[in-house]
Scaffold this active site. Structure first.
Site: not given
Length: 217
Positions: A128, A170-171, A174
């Site tokens: 990351c 993953h995004e 966030h």
């Protein structure tokens, strides 16, 4: 320097305008900043179309410069549910086959949400931009359905598999205040140097045996 409370209270368009006043890539926020741990605000026109376009272009340039394959707005200190992804997938054929890593065009994801499709899971090392210098094994859905809007307000409703599925998970995480470390096998945590020296294999099987962790199902 403005306090965290002052920054949180500022209108988002002012915050973005100030960020875009600087030249070059935007500074990437590192783990420990509260903006990475709060759910981002759904995008509902807080930025006018011109400012949104400029912000998206700057996110893309910052992602390329890092370099990375995805970047979420909170990673540059903007708590909005916006992320960009793009992956030229410069990997070997063996890695492409094992990880399902294929090129992905540039995309803007506004207010994305994902859900797993089927029971399949995949576990690979992941890093990351907000946790520089480290990687760890993360088990994720092998296939997901992503719903979102693009930067023009058009509906995105698509199924992703393999590495593209990992990127969008993953995004989107966030934007929910979740870092990949929250989902990682802690014993797998490895520096980038250790990765280069020891764990370049297409799968983390050898790392699991040597470091003493069980690969997620």
């Amino acid at each position: 320097m403005a306090s965290e409370r002052d920054r949180a209270a500022r209108p988002l368009n002012d915050l973005v305008e100030e960020l875009l006043d600087r030249e070059g890539p935007l500074p990437i926020v590192a783990a420990g900043d509260p903006v990475l741990r709060r759910p981002a605000e759904p995008f509902d026109g807080q930025l006018d179309p011109v400012l949104l376009s400029r912000f998206v272009a700057s996110l893309r340039a910052t992602m390329h410069a890092a370099p990375g394959v995805g970047l979420a707005a909170p990673q540059v200190g903007v708590p909005l549910r916006i992320a960009v992804v793009e992956d030229p997938a410069p990997v070997s054929e063996e890695v492409r086959v094992v990880r399902g890593r294929v090129p992905q065009p540039f995309r803007v994801l506004v207010n994305p949400v994902y859900e797993g499709v089927g029971a399949g899971r995949a576990a690979f090392f992941e890093g990351c931009l907000s946790v520089p210098g480290w990687q760890a094994v993360v088990g994720r859905h092998a296939e997901v359905r992503l719903t979102a809007l693009d930067e023009l307000g058009r509906t995105v409703d698509e199924v992703f598999t393999g590495w593209p599925a990992r990127i969008v998970q993953h995004e989107t995480d966030h934007l929910d205040g979740v870092l990949y470390l929250d989902r990682a096998e802690v014993r797998s945590l490895s520096s980038n140097q250790a990765m280069a020296d020891r764990w370049t294999q297409p799968t983390p099987v050898e790392a699991a045996a040597a470091l003493g962790f069980t690969l997620p199902d």
